[in-house]
Write a protein that holds these residues in place. Structure first.
Motif, PDB file in Angstrom:
ATOM      1  N   ASN A 133     -20.270 -90.360  28.242  1.00 26.49           N
ATOM      2  CA  ASN A 133     -21.157 -89.441  27.542  1.00 26.49           C
ATOM      3  C   ASN A 133     -20.430 -88.844  26.336  1.00 26.49           C
ATOM      4  OD1 ASN A 133     -19.455 -87.464  28.561  1.00 26.49           O
ATOM      5  ND2 ASN A 133     -20.936 -86.652  30.017  1.00 26.49           N
ATOM      6  N   ARG A 134     -21.096 -87.930  25.633  1.00 28.51           N
ATOM      7  CA  ARG A 134     -20.516 -87.376  24.411  1.00 28.51           C
ATOM      8  C   ARG A 134     -19.194 -86.664  24.678  1.00 28.51           C
ATOM      9  NH1 ARG A 134     -22.114 -85.939  19.294  1.00 28.51           N
ATOM     10  NH2 ARG A 134     -24.263 -86.615  19.659  1.00 28.51           N
ATOM     11  N   ALA A 135     -19.139 -85.898  25.779  1.00 26.53           N
ATOM     12  CA  ALA A 135     -17.919 -85.149  26.071  1.00 26.53           C
ATOM     13  C   ALA A 135     -16.723 -86.073  26.260  1.00 26.53           C
ATOM     14  CB  ALA A 135     -18.121 -84.279  27.315  1.00 26.53           C
ATOM     15  N   LEU A 136     -16.925 -87.166  26.985  1.00 28.59           N
ATOM     16  CA  LEU A 136     -15.824 -88.103  27.208  1.00 28.59           C
ATOM     17  C   LEU A 136     -15.475 -88.846  25.926  1.00 28.59           C
ATOM     18  CD1 LEU A 136     -13.800 -89.368  29.075  1.00 28.59           C
ATOM     19  CD2 LEU A 136     -15.567 -90.911  29.926  1.00 28.59           C
ATOM     20  N   PHE A 137     -16.470 -89.180  25.122  1.00 30.09           N
ATOM     21  CA  PHE A 137     -16.210 -89.825  23.829  1.00 30.09           C
ATOM     22  C   PHE A 137     -15.331 -88.933  22.957  1.00 30.09           C
ATOM     23  CE2 PHE A 137     -17.646 -89.846  19.338  1.00 30.09           C
ATOM     24  CZ  PHE A 137     -17.095 -91.058  18.940  1.00 30.09           C
ATOM     25  N   GLU A 138     -15.673 -87.652  22.880  1.00 30.51           N
ATOM     26  CA  GLU A 138     -14.901 -86.734  22.044  1.00 30.51           C
ATOM     27  C   GLU A 138     -13.481 -86.566  22.579  1.00 30.51           C
ATOM     28  OE1 GLU A 138     -17.284 -83.231  21.939  1.00 30.51           O
ATOM     29  OE2 GLU A 138     -18.671 -84.026  20.417  1.00 30.51           O
ATOM     30  N   ALA A 139     -13.356 -86.457  23.902  1.00 35.36           N
ATOM     31  CA  ALA A 139     -12.028 -86.288  24.489  1.00 35.36           C
ATOM     32  C   ALA A 139     -11.170 -87.531  24.291  1.00 35.36           C
ATOM     33  CB  ALA A 139     -12.160 -85.962  25.978  1.00 35.36           C
ATOM     34  N   GLN A 140     -11.763 -88.717  24.490  1.00 35.90           N
ATOM     35  CA  GLN A 140     -11.018 -89.966  24.295  1.00 35.90           C
ATOM     36  C   GLN A 140     -10.609 -90.118  22.835  1.00 35.90           C
ATOM     37  OE1 GLN A 140      -9.827 -91.990  26.396  1.00 35.90           O
ATOM     38  NE2 GLN A 140      -9.307 -93.842  25.258  1.00 35.90           N
ATOM     39  N   SER A 141     -11.488 -89.724  21.930  1.00 38.68           N
ATOM     40  CA  SER A 141     -11.174 -89.805  20.509  1.00 38.68           C
ATOM     41  C   SER A 141      -9.974 -88.922  20.171  1.00 38.68           C
ATOM     42  CB  SER A 141     -12.388 -89.385  19.677  1.00 38.68           C
ATOM     43  OG  SER A 141     -12.071 -89.344  18.303  1.00 38.68           O
ATOM     44  N   GLU A 142      -9.977 -87.696  20.668  1.00 42.10           N
ATOM     45  CA  GLU A 142      -8.849 -86.799  20.407  1.00 42.10           C
ATOM     46  C   GLU A 142      -7.558 -87.366  20.998  1.00 42.10           C
ATOM     47  OE1 GLU A 142      -8.868 -84.395  18.450  1.00 42.10           O
ATOM     48  OE2 GLU A 142     -10.831 -83.425  18.403  1.00 42.10           O
ATOM     49  N   PHE A 143      -7.685 -87.976  22.167  1.00 38.62           N
ATOM     50  CA  PHE A 143      -6.503 -88.545  22.829  1.00 38.62           C
ATOM     51  C   PHE A 143      -5.902 -89.684  22.013  1.00 38.62           C
ATOM     52  CE2 PHE A 143      -5.229 -91.975  25.931  1.00 38.62           C
ATOM     53  CZ  PHE A 143      -3.932 -91.521  26.086  1.00 38.62           C
ATOM     54  N   VAL A 144      -6.728 -90.662  21.618  1.00 38.47           N
ATOM     55  CA  VAL A 144      -6.186 -91.809  20.888  1.00 38.47           C
ATOM     56  C   VAL A 144      -5.725 -91.411  19.491  1.00 38.47           C
ATOM     57  CG1 VAL A 144      -7.446 -93.550  22.216  1.00 38.47           C
ATOM     58  CG2 VAL A 144      -8.490 -92.570  20.175  1.00 38.47           C
ATOM     59  N   LEU A 145      -6.354 -90.398  18.902  1.00 41.24           N
ATOM     60  CA  LEU A 145      -5.883 -89.912  17.606  1.00 41.24           C
ATOM     61  C   LEU A 145      -4.482 -89.324  17.735  1.00 41.24           C
ATOM     62  CD1 LEU A 145      -9.075 -88.267  16.076  1.00 41.24           C
ATOM     63  CD2 LEU A 145      -7.802 -90.220  15.158  1.00 41.24           C
ATOM     64  N   ASP A 146      -4.238 -88.606  18.819  1.00 37.82           N
ATOM     65  CA  ASP A 146      -2.908 -88.047  19.041  1.00 37.82           C
ATOM     66  C   ASP A 146      -1.883 -89.168  19.216  1.00 37.82           C
ATOM     67  OD1 ASP A 146      -1.116 -85.725  19.647  1.00 37.82           O
ATOM     68  OD2 ASP A 146      -1.004 -86.707  21.593  1.00 37.82           O
ATOM     69  N   VAL A 147      -2.256 -90.201  19.965  1.00 37.81           N
ATOM     70  CA  VAL A 147      -1.365 -91.344  20.148  1.00 37.81           C
ATOM     71  C   VAL A 147      -1.086 -92.013  18.801  1.00 37.81           C
ATOM     72  CG1 VAL A 147      -1.157 -93.643  21.181  1.00 37.81           C
ATOM     73  CG2 VAL A 147      -2.101 -91.753  22.525  1.00 37.81           C
TER      74      VAL A 147
END
Length: 282
Positions: free
Chosen positions: A129-143
Motif C-alpha cells: 500500500n502507499r505507506a509501505l511504498f513510501e517507507a521502502q522508497s525512503e529506505f532504498v534512497l538511504d541505501v
C-alpha cells in the motif's frame, strides 16, 4: 533455560531479559533474524536502544524508556510499533514486553517482536500500500545515498478504468485490478516494490543501483503489460495508463522531490498522449 524452550515453537521473535536488560534466552525465530549478533547472547537490549537513540532514532528512545519501566516493575505491559529494514525490504514490527514473575529475581522481562508488515498490503491486489511504498522508497534512497548509486520511481495512473466500472460494475473492475497487479509484478524484478497507492493508481520503486537504462527498460515492461486486452465477461477490453518516472539523484534528492517530478511527467503524458509512457528523461 528449559522452561522457555516452548517459545521455539512460536513464529514470533521472543527474548527473555535479565533485570539489567541483558539477553538471557532467545527462541529460534529471534536467532534466525538476529543476523549473527547474538552468538553468545551477550547483548543488552537497553544499551542497544540507547545507541540507536543516540543515532537519532526516536522510536528506539521510546522503546528503551518503556522497556526500562517494565524491567523496573513499574509497567505491567509495554507495546509499540517500529520499522526495521532487512533483506532489502522495509518491515514493520510490534514489540510487546511484560515483566517476569514477581517471585523470579533473575528474569526481568519477556519481549516479543511480531512482523506486522502484512498489514501494509492492499487487501484487494496483494500489492504494497502507499505507506509501505513510501517507507521502502525512503529506505532504498538511504541505501543509495550511502553507496553513491541511483534509485528509480515510477507512477502509473490508469486511463479509462472508470468506463469498465460503469459498464460492468465494481466487482468486475476489482477483478481487472487484480489481473493488472499480477502483470505489473511480472514486469518488475523481485527487488522492485510494486504498490497500489490509490483506486486506480500504482507506483514502483526500484532497488538501489538502478540506472537510466534499467529504468527505461522497466517503463517498457510496464507499457507491455497493457498491450494484451483484459477479458471481461467474454468481451475484450484494453486499458492504457499514463506513466511518469524519476531517477535519484538526477531528478531529485528526496522521496518528495522524486514524486513531484514523476507526477508532473505522468500528468504531462496524460494531457499529451493519453496512453503510452512519456520519455522520462529531461
Amino acid at each position: 533455560m528449559a522452561e522457555f524452550e516452548a517459545f521455539d515453537l512460536l513464529p514470533a521473535q521472543i527474548a527473555v531479559l535479565d533485570r539489567e536488560g541483558g539477553i538471557a534466552f532467545t527462541n529460534h525465530a529471534w536467532d534466525q533474524t538476529a543476523e549473527g549478533r547474538l552468538p553468545d547472547r551477550r547483548w543488552n537490549y537497553l544499551e542497544e536502544c540507547a545507541a540507536a537513540a543516540d543515532r537519532g532514532c526516536a522510536e528506539a528512545r521510546a522503546i528503551g524508556t518503556g522497556l526500562g519501566l517494565v524491567l523496573a516493575r513499574e509497567l505491567d505491559r509495554f507495546v509499540a510499533t517500529y520499522n526495521c529494514p532487512f533483506d532489502d525490504r522495509h518491515h514493520w514490527f510490534q514489540i510487546s514486553a511484560r515483566p517476569g514473575r514477581a517471585t523470579d529475581d533473575e528474569i526481568g522481562a519477556i519481549v516479543m517482536h511480531t512482523d506486522v508488515t502484512a498489514l501494509q498490503y492492499d487487501h484487494l491486489t496483494g500489492l504494497a500500500n502507499r505507506a509501505l511504498f513510501e517507507a521502502q522508497s525512503e529506505f532504498v534512497l538511504d541505501v543509495a545515498r550511502r553507496a553513491g548509486s541511483s534509485v528509480g520511481i515510477a507512477l502509473i495512473d490508469l486511463d479509462g478504468f472508470k468506463g469498465i466500472n460503469d459498464e460492468f460494475g465494481h466487482a468486475v473492475g476489482d477483478e481487472v485490478l487484480v489481473r493488472l497487479a499480477q502483470r505489473l509484478l511480472s514486469a518488475t524484478s523481485d527487488k522492485d516494490l510494486v504498490a497500489r497507492v490509490g483506486g486506480d493508481e500504482f507506483a514502483i520503486v526500484t532497488c538501489a543501483g538502478a540506472t537510466e537504462v534499467g529504468l527505461a527498460g522497466l517503463l517498457r515492461n510496464v507499457e507491455n503489460a497493457f498491450k494484451e486486452p483484459f477479458v471481461v465477461k467474454g468481451a475484450h477490453r484494453y486499458l492504457s495508463a499514463s506513466v511518469g518516472a524519476a531517477l535519484f539523484p538526477a531528478d531529485g534528492k528526496t522521496h518528495e522531490d522524486l514524486l513531484k517530478t514523476a507526477d508532473s511527467r505522468m500528468y504531462g503524458m496524460k494531457r499529451a498522449t493519453g496512453g503510452r509512457h512519456e520519455k522520462w528523461l529531461a
